[in-house]
Design a protein around this motif. Sequence first.
Motif, PDB file in Angstrom:
ATOM      1  N   MET A   1     -10.050  -0.778  -5.062  1.00 56.54           N
ATOM      2  CA  MET A   1     -10.203   0.238  -6.105  1.00 56.54           C
ATOM      3  C   MET A   1      -8.881   0.941  -6.368  1.00 56.54           C
ATOM      4  O   MET A   1      -8.788   1.781  -7.257  1.00 56.54           O
ATOM      5  N   GLY A   2      -7.870   0.656  -5.571  1.00 52.78           N
ATOM      6  CA  GLY A   2      -6.575   1.318  -5.738  1.00 52.78           C
ATOM      7  C   GLY A   2      -6.350   2.463  -4.766  1.00 52.78           C
ATOM      8  O   GLY A   2      -5.570   3.362  -5.045  1.00 52.78           O
ATOM      9  N   SER A   3      -7.040   2.431  -3.624  1.00 55.01           N
ATOM     10  CA  SER A   3      -6.824   3.472  -2.619  1.00 55.01           C
ATOM     11  C   SER A   3      -5.596   3.137  -1.780  1.00 55.01           C
ATOM     12  O   SER A   3      -5.336   1.969  -1.498  1.00 55.01           O
ATOM     13  N   THR A   4      -4.876   4.162  -1.354  1.00 56.37           N
ATOM     14  CA  THR A   4      -3.812   3.952  -0.377  1.00 56.37           C
ATOM     15  C   THR A   4      -4.450   3.797   1.004  1.00 56.37           C
ATOM     16  O   THR A   4      -5.646   4.050   1.165  1.00 56.37           O
TER      17      THR A   4
ATOM     18  N   ILE B   1      -4.936  -8.237  -2.822  1.00 59.57           N
ATOM     19  CA  ILE B   1      -5.674  -7.642  -1.714  1.00 59.57           C
ATOM     20  C   ILE B   1      -5.300  -8.336  -0.408  1.00 59.57           C
ATOM     21  O   ILE B   1      -5.397  -7.750   0.676  1.00 59.57           O
TER      22      ILE B   1
ATOM     23  N   ILE C   1      -1.369   0.190  -6.988  1.00 59.53           N
ATOM     24  CA  ILE C   1      -2.536   1.032  -7.235  1.00 59.53           C
ATOM     25  C   ILE C   1      -2.993   0.908  -8.680  1.00 59.53           C
ATOM     26  O   ILE C   1      -4.183   0.775  -8.968  1.00 59.53           O
TER      27      ILE C   1
ATOM     28  N   ALA D   1      -9.599  -0.502  -0.852  1.00 60.22           N
ATOM     29  CA  ALA D   1      -8.225  -0.822  -1.243  1.00 60.22           C
ATOM     30  C   ALA D   1      -8.223  -1.463  -2.629  1.00 60.22           C
ATOM     31  O   ALA D   1      -7.329  -1.209  -3.446  1.00 60.22           O
TER      32      ALA D   1
ATOM     33  N   ARG E   1      -4.578  -2.492  -9.213  1.00 60.48           N
ATOM     34  CA  ARG E   1      -5.965  -2.599  -8.749  1.00 60.48           C
ATOM     35  C   ARG E   1      -6.913  -1.773  -9.614  1.00 60.48           C
ATOM     36  O   ARG E   1      -8.125  -1.976  -9.552  1.00 60.48           O
ATOM     37  N   ARG E   2      -6.394  -0.848 -10.386  1.00 64.63           N
ATOM     38  CA  ARG E   2      -7.240  -0.202 -11.384  1.00 64.63           C
ATOM     39  C   ARG E   2      -7.488  -1.198 -12.524  1.00 64.63           C
ATOM     40  O   ARG E   2      -8.586  -1.307 -13.050  1.00 64.63           O
TER      41      ARG E   2
ATOM     42  N   ARG F   1       1.243   7.010  -6.305  1.00 65.34           N
ATOM     43  CA  ARG F   1       0.507   6.994  -7.549  1.00 65.34           C
ATOM     44  C   ARG F   1       1.064   7.990  -8.561  1.00 65.34           C
ATOM     45  O   ARG F   1       0.382   8.365  -9.506  1.00 65.34           O
TER      46      ARG F   1
ATOM     47  N   LEU G   1      -9.928   8.984  -7.899  1.00 65.05           N
ATOM     48  CA  LEU G   1      -8.696   8.468  -7.308  1.00 65.05           C
ATOM     49  C   LEU G   1      -7.574   8.423  -8.354  1.00 65.05           C
ATOM     50  O   LEU G   1      -6.431   8.773  -8.075  1.00 65.05           O
ATOM     51  N   HIS G   2      -7.914   7.986  -9.560  1.00 62.01           N
ATOM     52  CA  HIS G   2      -6.870   7.710 -10.540  1.00 62.01           C
ATOM     53  C   HIS G   2      -6.666   8.817 -11.566  1.00 62.01           C
ATOM     54  O   HIS G   2      -5.621   8.883 -12.193  1.00 62.01           O
TER      55      HIS G   2
ATOM     56  N   GLU H   1      -6.107   6.884   1.948  1.00 58.29           N
ATOM     57  CA  GLU H   1      -7.357   7.142   1.223  1.00 58.29           C
ATOM     58  C   GLU H   1      -8.491   6.257   1.729  1.00 58.29           C
ATOM     59  O   GLU H   1      -9.642   6.691   1.806  1.00 58.29           O
ATOM     60  N   VAL H   2      -8.164   5.017   2.076  1.00 62.48           N
ATOM     61  CA  VAL H   2      -9.177   4.138   2.668  1.00 62.48           C
ATOM     62  C   VAL H   2      -9.702   4.786   3.954  1.00 62.48           C
ATOM     63  O   VAL H   2     -10.900   4.842   4.208  1.00 62.48           O
TER      64      VAL H   2
ATOM     65  N   MET I   1      -3.200  -6.801   2.552  1.00 64.40           N
ATOM     66  CA  MET I   1      -3.698  -5.955   3.644  1.00 64.40           C
ATOM     67  C   MET I   1      -3.513  -6.645   4.987  1.00 64.40           C
ATOM     68  O   MET I   1      -3.592  -6.004   6.026  1.00 64.40           O
TER      69      MET I   1
ATOM     70  N   MET J   1       0.822  -1.207   0.000  1.00 65.02           N
ATOM     71  CA  MET J   1       0.000   0.000   0.000  1.00 65.02           C
ATOM     72  C   MET J   1       0.859   1.262   0.000  1.00 65.02           C
ATOM     73  O   MET J   1       0.351   2.350   0.060  1.00 65.02           O
TER      74      MET J   1
ATOM     75  N   TYR K   1     -15.802   7.323  -7.507  1.00 65.19           N
ATOM     76  CA  TYR K   1     -14.709   7.128  -6.534  1.00 65.19           C
ATOM     77  C   TYR K   1     -13.370   6.808  -7.210  1.00 65.19           C
ATOM     78  O   TYR K   1     -12.369   7.490  -6.997  1.00 65.19           O
TER      79      TYR K   1
END
Lengths: 273, 327
Positions: B215-218, A75, A103, B213, A106-107, A5, A133-134, B221-222, A78, A1, A129
């Motif tokens: 969706m690509g959040s840090t 994922i 990042i 997460a 995950r896009r 970006r 973000l991107h 950001e989460v 995490m 994480m 959202y």
Amino acid sequence: MSTIRASVHGAPASAGPMPKAAHTGAISVRHLNFYYGSHQVLFDNTLEIPGRSVTAIIGPSGCGKSTHIRVYNRIYEMYRGQRCTGEIFLDGENILGSSVDLIELRRRIGMIFQAPAPFPMSVFDNVAYGLRLHYQLPRSELVDRVEDALKGAALWDEVEAKLHHPGTALSGGQQQRLCIARALAVEPEVLLMDEPTSAVDPVGTAKIEELVQRLKERLTVVIVTHNMQQAARISDRTAFFFEGRIVETGETTALFTNPSKKQTEAYITGRFG
Amino acid sequence: MPFGRSKRASMGLPLSKTGVRRGDALFHGAAVAAAALVPVLMAGLFVELAYGSRLSLEKFGFGFLVSAAWNPVTGNYGAASSIYGSLVSTAMALIIAIPLSLFIALFLVELAPPRLARPVSGAIELLAAIPSIIYGMWGLFVLAPFLADHVEPALQAAFGHIPVIRALFAGPPMGIGMLPAGLILALMVLPFTTALMRDVLQLVPPVLKEAAAGMGSTTWEVFRKVMIPYGRRGLIGAGFLGLSRAIGETMAVTFVIGNSHSISASLLASGNTIASTLANEFTEASDPLYLSALIELGLVLLVMTFLFQVAGHLWLSRLGRKTGGGQ
């Protein structure tokens, strides 16, 4: 994480979310092992997933289906103590490599969960959202892309009038399609679906299954399901998991009508599972 | 068997049922009485304070709230400086404590490994258990000299040339005044708000964090875009609880605020709060009007606390209608 970006935000705003032509979303899993601490749950999984197709992953509860797809978008990272070995190639690039931008990964690989997970914000903001973000898009383009994503998820007609209502106020099936729209908005190459209809009523389930059929024209769908009829209805290929191993993979019709392994036959004929 | 059963039903049931009814009525009455005690006590407290402050109420009327005078010799009293001090010190405490609590809570819930999260959680709860007089003594003997020698001169050097902001740090650096009061209050509020916020953030469903997460959040950001909005009702509630604690805190503030009935823009100047004035002056209040003015201060504090609670409830119910989700 911890990945920054910068590569995405640094791009000119006009570049927008455009998938590169070479990306078909083909996945190749090689010798994947997965561990919860010292407890191994996936054993030497090797699987080829063609681009722009629907692949169903079936098997009894606890066989590692969900764990398997949770590696694709990493994922699992995490959580402490979860780790894997092996390789997963997406369009030829090993996404388990240490230099991969999580990042951006995950896009490119969206995920839908068992329980619908709309964020605590409006329908519009939910779908916007990932775009926010991107990318840095002008408002008008944002609005267009949100509309496109909602249409792509077959939800537009139902929510057009309530874009600014909370996403949590929709029905369960609508919430799940909202999550699909949210994932589609950033134009991923792959959509992972972890038992996406297990918390949805039959009408909502039918809509989601129909949607999956249309989505494969644009992207690769990998769907975990405990419902064999669902796998048979919507997938092109099926992989049967048992106790963390991939027992059999093949064309869905072939696998269901003429399984080559005893375990597969026993499972699909309902002798266990 | 059927015989035995019917016999028991015909003979035993009516008797035991009346027994249950009598017990139930008793239980009902006890519950109602216990619940009624709360509003009765509240009303009693209010009436008692209003009655006790009648002399002051008659003499100064509404002017009591806006006058900054406080002169026992001439018998002229006003609550403005105490109200101002209560509001400013509480605001400072919240401005410092709330972001800090959020970050500590985030660290405990999301970032810290369990073997670190547990002792840190324990230490925070221990902070809440320290009596406020200890905070006050620490403030007077440790914090105040440190502020006077190091922090306040540095603040004056940094902001002394900027117009307007300069006024916040005017006057001699004594280490006693609004700044140490705000800092001490922040420290005292912190453990409560942190523990509450930690509990609120722990209730965010894992699937929501995974979806964000995914969706690509840090991690940040989460936290900011999903966890805070999900828990906002609980988080705001924690803030209001901190506010009620800060505004009524007495002992620690009395030690460090300087206890002068004056309103100054400078955070380095002494001031007072409602609670500190009451703690300081009750023993000196010899004539009835003086005592009555102090009791009216207490009434003002009660009404202020009440208004903040009402404002908090209104805010939360408005939030609930507008955005849904969360607790």
